[in-house]
Scaffold this motif. Structure first.
Motif, PDB file in Angstrom:
ATOM      1  N   VAL A 222       1.107  -0.830  -0.328  1.00  3.56           N
ATOM      2  CA  VAL A 222       0.275   0.004   0.190  1.00  3.56           C
ATOM      3  C   VAL A 222       0.856   1.041  -0.336  1.00  3.56           C
ATOM      4  O   VAL A 222       0.879   2.171  -0.667  1.00  3.56           O
ATOM      5  CB  VAL A 222      -0.959  -0.182   1.467  1.00  3.56           C
ATOM      6  CG1 VAL A 222      -1.639   1.018   1.166  1.00  3.56           C
ATOM      7  CG2 VAL A 222      -1.668  -0.788   1.234  1.00  3.56           C
ATOM      8  N   ARG A 223       2.027   0.923   1.001  1.00  2.00           N
ATOM      9  CA  ARG A 223       2.763   2.553   0.893  1.00  2.00           C
ATOM     10  C   ARG A 223       3.798   1.892  -0.312  1.00  2.00           C
ATOM     11  O   ARG A 223       3.449   3.555  -0.668  1.00  2.00           O
ATOM     12  CB  ARG A 223       3.610   1.936   2.311  1.00  2.00           C
ATOM     13  CG  ARG A 223       3.251   2.067   3.182  1.00  2.00           C
ATOM     14  CD  ARG A 223       4.718   2.210   4.512  1.00  2.00           C
ATOM     15  NE  ARG A 223       3.523   2.474   5.536  1.00  2.00           N
ATOM     16  CZ  ARG A 223       4.064   1.712   7.003  1.00  2.00           C
ATOM     17  NH1 ARG A 223       6.057   1.314   6.706  1.00  2.00           N
ATOM     18  NH2 ARG A 223       4.342   2.103   7.837  1.00  2.00           N
ATOM     19  N   LEU A 224       3.953   1.360  -1.089  1.00  2.00           N
ATOM     20  CA  LEU A 224       4.531   1.606  -2.580  1.00  2.00           C
ATOM     21  C   LEU A 224       2.934   2.366  -3.540  1.00  2.00           C
ATOM     22  O   LEU A 224       4.454   3.028  -3.875  1.00  2.00           O
ATOM     23  CB  LEU A 224       4.858  -0.026  -3.000  1.00  2.00           C
ATOM     24  CG  LEU A 224       5.447   0.138  -4.162  1.00  2.00           C
ATOM     25  CD1 LEU A 224       6.856   0.572  -3.953  1.00  2.00           C
ATOM     26  CD2 LEU A 224       5.982  -1.497  -4.411  1.00  2.00           C
TER      27      LEU A 224
ATOM     28  N   TRP B  95       2.687   1.637 -13.591  1.00  2.00           N
ATOM     29  CA  TRP B  95       2.968   0.003 -13.519  1.00  2.00           C
ATOM     30  C   TRP B  95       2.324  -0.887 -12.139  1.00  2.00           C
ATOM     31  O   TRP B  95       2.804  -1.617 -11.872  1.00  2.00           O
ATOM     32  CB  TRP B  95       3.415  -0.425 -14.859  1.00  2.00           C
ATOM     33  CG  TRP B  95       5.586  -0.553 -14.329  1.00  2.00           C
ATOM     34  CD1 TRP B  95       5.589   0.364 -14.722  1.00  2.00           C
ATOM     35  CD2 TRP B  95       5.855  -1.321 -13.864  1.00  2.00           C
ATOM     36  NE1 TRP B  95       6.708   0.591 -14.359  1.00  2.00           N
ATOM     37  CE2 TRP B  95       6.836  -0.823 -14.322  1.00  2.00           C
ATOM     38  CE3 TRP B  95       5.653  -2.809 -13.392  1.00  2.00           C
ATOM     39  CZ2 TRP B  95       8.608  -1.316 -13.555  1.00  2.00           C
ATOM     40  CZ3 TRP B  95       6.553  -3.144 -13.086  1.00  2.00           C
ATOM     41  CH2 TRP B  95       8.105  -2.926 -13.108  1.00  2.00           C
ATOM     42  N   ILE B  96       4.122   0.561 -11.496  1.00  2.00           N
ATOM     43  CA  ILE B  96       4.501  -0.526 -10.319  1.00  2.00           C
ATOM     44  C   ILE B  96       3.560  -0.679  -9.014  1.00  2.00           C
ATOM     45  O   ILE B  96       3.030  -1.514  -7.728  1.00  2.00           O
ATOM     46  CB  ILE B  96       5.672   0.155  -9.141  1.00  2.00           C
ATOM     47  CG1 ILE B  96       6.836  -0.279 -10.702  1.00  2.00           C
ATOM     48  CG2 ILE B  96       5.763  -0.253  -7.743  1.00  2.00           C
ATOM     49  CD1 ILE B  96       8.113   0.457 -10.331  1.00  2.00           C
TER      50      ILE B  96
ATOM     51  N   VAL C  53       8.264 -12.706  -2.437  1.00  2.00           N
ATOM     52  CA  VAL C  53       9.077 -12.145  -2.662  1.00  2.00           C
ATOM     53  C   VAL C  53       9.267 -11.343  -4.177  1.00  2.00           C
ATOM     54  O   VAL C  53      10.039 -10.104  -4.110  1.00  2.00           O
ATOM     55  CB  VAL C  53      10.155 -13.810  -3.750  1.00  2.00           C
ATOM     56  CG1 VAL C  53      11.244 -13.190  -4.359  1.00  2.00           C
ATOM     57  CG2 VAL C  53      10.718 -14.551  -2.498  1.00  2.00           C
ATOM     58  N   ILE C  54       7.743 -11.132  -4.882  1.00  2.00           N
ATOM     59  CA  ILE C  54       7.603 -10.876  -5.751  1.00  2.00           C
ATOM     60  C   ILE C  54       7.661  -9.248  -5.600  1.00  2.00           C
ATOM     61  O   ILE C  54       7.814  -8.352  -5.834  1.00  2.00           O
ATOM     62  CB  ILE C  54       6.464 -11.399  -6.930  1.00  2.00           C
ATOM     63  CG1 ILE C  54       6.874 -12.212  -7.466  1.00  2.00           C
ATOM     64  CG2 ILE C  54       6.021 -10.194  -7.594  1.00  2.00           C
ATOM     65  CD1 ILE C  54       5.984 -12.991  -7.875  1.00  2.00           C
TER      66      ILE C  54
ATOM     67  N   GLU D 151      12.079  -2.855  -4.920  1.00  2.00           N
ATOM     68  CA  GLU D 151      13.887  -2.521  -5.270  1.00  2.00           C
ATOM     69  C   GLU D 151      13.401  -1.726  -6.609  1.00  2.00           C
ATOM     70  O   GLU D 151      14.403  -1.827  -6.325  1.00  2.00           O
ATOM     71  CB  GLU D 151      14.083  -3.633  -5.516  1.00  2.00           C
ATOM     72  CG  GLU D 151      14.226  -4.543  -4.060  1.00  2.00           C
ATOM     73  CD  GLU D 151      15.574  -3.498  -3.285  1.00  2.00           C
ATOM     74  OE1 GLU D 151      16.045  -2.676  -3.189  1.00  2.00           O
ATOM     75  OE2 GLU D 151      15.183  -3.211  -1.661  1.00  2.00           O
ATOM     76  N   VAL D 152      12.396  -2.222  -7.646  1.00  2.00           N
ATOM     77  CA  VAL D 152      12.579  -2.190  -8.400  1.00  2.00           C
ATOM     78  C   VAL D 152      12.563  -0.616  -8.299  1.00  2.00           C
ATOM     79  O   VAL D 152      12.758   0.477  -8.848  1.00  2.00           O
ATOM     80  CB  VAL D 152      11.540  -2.691  -9.791  1.00  2.00           C
ATOM     81  CG1 VAL D 152      11.642  -1.502 -11.238  1.00  2.00           C
ATOM     82  CG2 VAL D 152      11.641  -3.856  -9.909  1.00  2.00           C
TER      83      VAL D 152
END
Length: 182
Positions: free
Chosen positions: A120-122, A134-135, A169-170, A176-177
């Protein structure tokens, strides 16, 4: 299914298109589902008389009892073998608590729900970058997938299911991306 539908609706941008499709799908399902499905659904109201529901509740009680007896180490993998009432815990939360103790249970919940919070923060972090939209979308869908897992694992022993750990993991890779692109 209901929790997953709500999570997906919450995260979609075009609710005005999706809501009518969901309503149409529910209407179609109500018309085409066999009567045996409706009979099974009617047993939910009287779950106290349903043998399957009673067995799940007994398994949950046994798992919690095992966790209270062995609060730190748990009873170990496949701990349900030590319970006389079940052949499975039928709940991922009880499974982790009984088999690995309260500390591991807390860490597992932190991993699951912490990943949802970070997703959610991302989405908020990349909101100001149009090329990273897209992220944000991917993060919302991953969060919806984890919500579906969290709800579904209340009634299934899925704590060791590899898909959960793939999603986590995804999520880390997606973060990280995003960090590398900002």
């Amino acid at each position: 299914l209901g929790v997953t539908t709500v999570a997906l609706l919450w995260n979609t941008r075009r609710k005005y298109l999706v809501v009518p499709m969901v309503v149409a799908a529910v209407a179609l399902a109500l018309v085409t589902l066999p009567e045996t499905w409706f009979e099974r659904m009617r047993t939910i109201a009287a779950f106290g008389q349903d043998a399957s529901a009673g067995a799940r509740l007994d398994a949950w009680r046994a798992g919690i009892q095992h966790a209270l007896i062995f609060p730190v180490p748990g009873v170990g993998l496949d701990g349900w073998r030590y319970a006389t009432v079940t052949t499975d815990w039928h709940n991922s939360y009880v499974e982790i608590m009984a088999e690995h103790g309260f500390i591991a249970f807390g860490l597992w919940c932190l991993l699951l729900f912490g990943t949802m919070v970070s997703l959610v923060r991302l989405g908020r972090t990349v909101a100001g970058f149009p090329d990273l939209a897209w992220i944000g979308s991917g993060g919302r869908l991953l969060a919806a997938s984890l919500v579906a897992f969290a709800a579904g694992s209340m009634f299934l022993g899925l704590s060791y299911w590899d898909i959960l750990y793939h999603l986590i993991v995804i999520s880390v890779l997606l973060s990280e991306v995003a960090r590398g692109k900002q």
